[in-house]
Scaffold this active site. Structure first.
Site, mmCIF file in Angstrom:
data_model
loop_
_atom_site.group_PDB
_atom_site.id
_atom_site.type_symbol
_atom_site.label_atom_id
_atom_site.label_comp_id
_atom_site.label_asym_id
_atom_site.label_seq_id
_atom_site.Cartn_x
_atom_site.Cartn_y
_atom_site.Cartn_z
ATOM 1 N N GLU A 1 0.803 -1.230 0.000
ATOM 2 C CA GLU A 1 0.000 0.000 0.000
ATOM 3 C C GLU A 1 0.840 1.287 0.000
ATOM 4 O O GLU A 1 0.311 2.359 0.295
ATOM 5 C CB GLU A 1 -0.981 0.026 1.187
ATOM 6 C CG GLU A 1 -1.879 -1.210 1.255
ATOM 7 C CD GLU A 1 -3.002 -1.079 2.283
ATOM 8 O OE1 GLU A 1 -3.710 -0.055 2.277
ATOM 9 O OE2 GLU A 1 -3.172 -2.024 3.089
ATOM 10 N N ASP B 1 -8.431 3.880 4.699
ATOM 11 C CA ASP B 1 -8.803 2.573 5.229
ATOM 12 C C ASP B 1 -9.310 1.701 4.099
ATOM 13 O O ASP B 1 -9.842 2.195 3.101
ATOM 14 C CB ASP B 1 -9.901 2.739 6.297
ATOM 15 C CG ASP B 1 -10.214 1.439 7.011
ATOM 16 O OD1 ASP B 1 -9.612 1.217 8.073
ATOM 17 O OD2 ASP B 1 -11.042 0.657 6.511
ATOM 18 N N LYS C 1 -11.874 0.079 3.893
ATOM 19 C CA LYS C 1 -13.321 0.201 3.668
ATOM 20 C C LYS C 1 -13.670 1.329 2.697
ATOM 21 O O LYS C 1 -14.775 1.381 2.190
ATOM 22 C CB LYS C 1 -14.050 0.452 5.005
ATOM 23 C CG LYS C 1 -14.106 -0.770 5.892
ATOM 24 C CD LYS C 1 -14.958 -0.535 7.126
ATOM 25 C CE LYS C 1 -14.201 0.126 8.252
ATOM 26 N NZ LYS C 1 -13.064 -0.643 8.773
ATOM 27 N N HIS D 1 -10.734 3.369 18.710
ATOM 28 C CA HIS D 1 -11.663 2.327 19.149
ATOM 29 C C HIS D 1 -11.132 1.648 20.399
ATOM 30 O O HIS D 1 -9.937 1.393 20.514
ATOM 31 C CB HIS D 1 -11.796 1.232 18.078
ATOM 32 C CG HIS D 1 -12.748 1.569 16.979
ATOM 33 N ND1 HIS D 1 -12.645 1.035 15.725
ATOM 34 C CD2 HIS D 1 -13.838 2.373 16.962
ATOM 35 C CE1 HIS D 1 -13.627 1.493 14.963
ATOM 36 N NE2 HIS D 1 -14.353 2.319 15.688
ATOM 37 N N PRO E 1 -9.969 -2.164 20.126
ATOM 38 C CA PRO E 1 -9.653 -1.981 18.709
ATOM 39 C C PRO E 1 -9.767 -3.315 17.975
ATOM 40 O O PRO E 1 -9.822 -4.359 18.634
ATOM 41 C CB PRO E 1 -8.189 -1.532 18.750
ATOM 42 C CG PRO E 1 -7.637 -2.219 19.957
ATOM 43 C CD PRO E 1 -8.773 -2.281 20.962
ATOM 44 N N TYR F 1 -7.375 -4.303 15.928
ATOM 45 C CA TYR F 1 -5.986 -4.781 15.909
ATOM 46 C C TYR F 1 -5.185 -3.994 16.927
ATOM 47 O O TYR F 1 -5.387 -2.791 17.088
ATOM 48 C CB TYR F 1 -5.366 -4.722 14.507
ATOM 49 C CG TYR F 1 -5.634 -3.443 13.733
ATOM 50 C CD1 TYR F 1 -4.668 -2.453 13.642
ATOM 51 C CD2 TYR F 1 -6.850 -3.232 13.085
ATOM 52 C CE1 TYR F 1 -4.909 -1.295 12.921
ATOM 53 C CE2 TYR F 1 -7.106 -2.067 12.380
ATOM 54 C CZ TYR F 1 -6.124 -1.104 12.308
ATOM 55 O OH TYR F 1 -6.378 0.043 11.612
ATOM 56 N N TYR F 2 -4.302 -4.727 17.638
ATOM 57 C CA TYR F 2 -3.617 -4.142 18.787
ATOM 58 C C TYR F 2 -2.294 -3.489 18.406
ATOM 59 O O TYR F 2 -1.228 -3.932 18.820
ATOM 60 C CB TYR F 2 -3.461 -5.199 19.896
ATOM 61 C CG TYR F 2 -4.807 -5.531 20.505
ATOM 62 C CD1 TYR F 2 -5.331 -4.744 21.519
ATOM 63 C CD2 TYR F 2 -5.569 -6.593 20.023
ATOM 64 C CE1 TYR F 2 -6.582 -5.011 22.058
ATOM 65 C CE2 TYR F 2 -6.824 -6.868 20.555
ATOM 66 C CZ TYR F 2 -7.326 -6.070 21.567
ATOM 67 O OH TYR F 2 -8.563 -6.338 22.098
ATOM 68 N N HIS F 3 -2.404 -2.453 17.607
ATOM 69 C CA HIS F 3 -1.289 -1.574 17.261
ATOM 70 C C HIS F 3 -1.940 -0.204 17.156
ATOM 71 O O HIS F 3 -2.909 -0.052 16.378
ATOM 72 C CB HIS F 3 -0.651 -1.997 15.937
ATOM 73 C CG HIS F 3 0.446 -1.059 15.492
ATOM 74 N ND1 HIS F 3 1.781 -1.404 15.535
ATOM 75 C CD2 HIS F 3 0.394 0.212 15.022
ATOM 76 C CE1 HIS F 3 2.501 -0.371 15.105
ATOM 77 N NE2 HIS F 3 1.681 0.623 14.776
ATOM 78 N N HIS G 1 -3.743 3.017 16.443
ATOM 79 C CA HIS G 1 -4.155 3.689 15.212
ATOM 80 C C HIS G 1 -5.330 4.600 15.526
ATOM 81 O O HIS G 1 -6.053 4.395 16.495
ATOM 82 C CB HIS G 1 -4.524 2.665 14.128
ATOM 83 C CG HIS G 1 -5.627 1.724 14.527
ATOM 84 N ND1 HIS G 1 -5.414 0.635 15.365
ATOM 85 C CD2 HIS G 1 -6.942 1.696 14.223
ATOM 86 C CE1 HIS G 1 -6.557 -0.005 15.549
ATOM 87 N NE2 HIS G 1 -7.504 0.619 14.866
#
Ligand code: DD3
Length: 326
Positions: free
Chosen positions: A172, A192, A194, A255, A258, A260-262, A264
């Site tokens: 990306e 994102d 989405k 969030h 979240p 994912y646990y990094h 953001h």
């Protein structure tokens, strides 16, 4: 229907040719060519969820012997494609009655695209994520976090290779909108998954921090204020420059829990009812900053509520610890 933002920015400046040229290296182009037929081998097992209103469908099946989740979604009709739509389409009359008539319009192929997301190989977690499920609200104390949630997070191997791929420009890279490379307060800002980037109505970007030692909101202390302020300031500035959307038209939030646990941060259009913007999950970045200013240990000590799905193993942990009224 059309927001003013849409009129002022009929084309948000991300045309196909620009996207293909910008920094895509040759093996990525090969990837794209090879990807043209991947879905022909998809064997459907079940429909996980579908919505006539959202015009999407979530599928579980097999893609050459691997479990796969495939998401199909019809995208909104863009004002800047209308003249081409009217001049270049076939029109089949369905019904005519007095002053009323309906048609089937067949637009040219490039105006008839379906946004498709593929997760393959998908884990059981991916499959469950899209099944409609009852949820329960959990109120997690600081102590609950340390004795229940943290051990659970550590025991699970949540795959975040895709996050590291973004930070290391292995994936990306051509989608990055802004980067502050500083290892302490830096981050990468990009659309994102989405968001198809075709209209500003559902603008959705994420800022992913370079630091790899902050799992979530729970880890934040006053020590991280420079990082959080940097994300807010430079994130908002680059979105204004790139898309013409000012800070007053965006919600900027984290969030908890979240997905994912990094660490953001989400940037979404204020007029867009993005998933996960409810009070049970979203924490505005400006509130987070002020809470840390008032109490440097705010997110270590306060109770935080969040919803969990009935089949989530973290919910079972809370139940077993007697921390849930059924
Ligand atoms: C994800 C949360 C994660 C399924 C799906 C999405 N933005 C991502 C990989 C690349 C990305 C994201 C997990 C996964 Cl559909 C399971 O999201 C991503 N790239 N949210 C971007 N830009």
């Amino acid at each position: 229907m059309a927001s003013t933002g849409k009129r002022e920015n009929p084309n948000i400046g991300i045309t196909k040719s620009k996207r293909q040229k910008s920094g895509a290296d040759s093996d990525k182009i090969d990837d794209l060519a090879a990807s043209e037929s991947v879905l022909s081998g998809f064997k459907l097992k079940t429909v996980l969820r579908d919505s006539a209103r959202e015009k999407n469908i979530f599928l579980h099946g097999k893609l050459d012997d691997h479990e796969a989740v495939v998401i199909l979604e019809k995208t909104p009709i863009r004002e800047d494609t209308l003249s081409e739509m009217f001049s270049g389409s076939r029109l089949k009359l369905e019904m005519k009655n007095d002053i009323y008539s309906t048609y089937q319009l067949q637009p040219p192929a490039h105006l008839n695209e379906i946004k498709t997301t593929v997760v393959c190989p998908a884990t059981e977690k991916h499959v469950k994520k899209y099944l409609c499920q009852e949820t329960f609200l959990v109120e997690e104390t600081g102590e609950d976090y340390r004795s229940i949630t943290l051990p659970y997070i550590k025991s699970q191997s949540f795959g975040i290779q895709w996050v590291y791929n973004i930070l290391e420009k292995k994936a990306e890279a051509n989608r990055i909108v802004y980067e502050d490379p500083d290892q302490d307060v830096g981050f990468v800002l990009l659309p994102d998954l989405k968001w198809d980037q075709k209209q500003l109505d559902n603008l959705y970007l994420i800022a992913i921090v370079h630091r790899r030692d902050i799992k979530s909101l729970r880890d934040l202390t006053a020590q991280h204020l420079p990082l959080l302020r940097n994300i807010r300031q430079k994130g908002e500035k680059s979105i204004l420059e790139r898309y013409g959307v000012p800070a007053s038209k965006m919600r900027v939030y984290l969030h908890y829990q979240p997905s994912y646990y990094h660490l953001h941060v989400h940037f979404t259009a204020l007029g867009y009812d993005a998933p996960g913007t409810g009070v049970e999950r979203a924490h505005l970045l400006s509130d987070v900053i002020q809470n840390l200013l008032a109490d440097p240990e705010y997110y270590h000590s306060r109770s935080l509520s969040f919803p969990l799905r009935a089949d989530d193993s973290l919910l079972r942990e809370f139940k077993e610890a007697g921390r849930l009224s059924t």
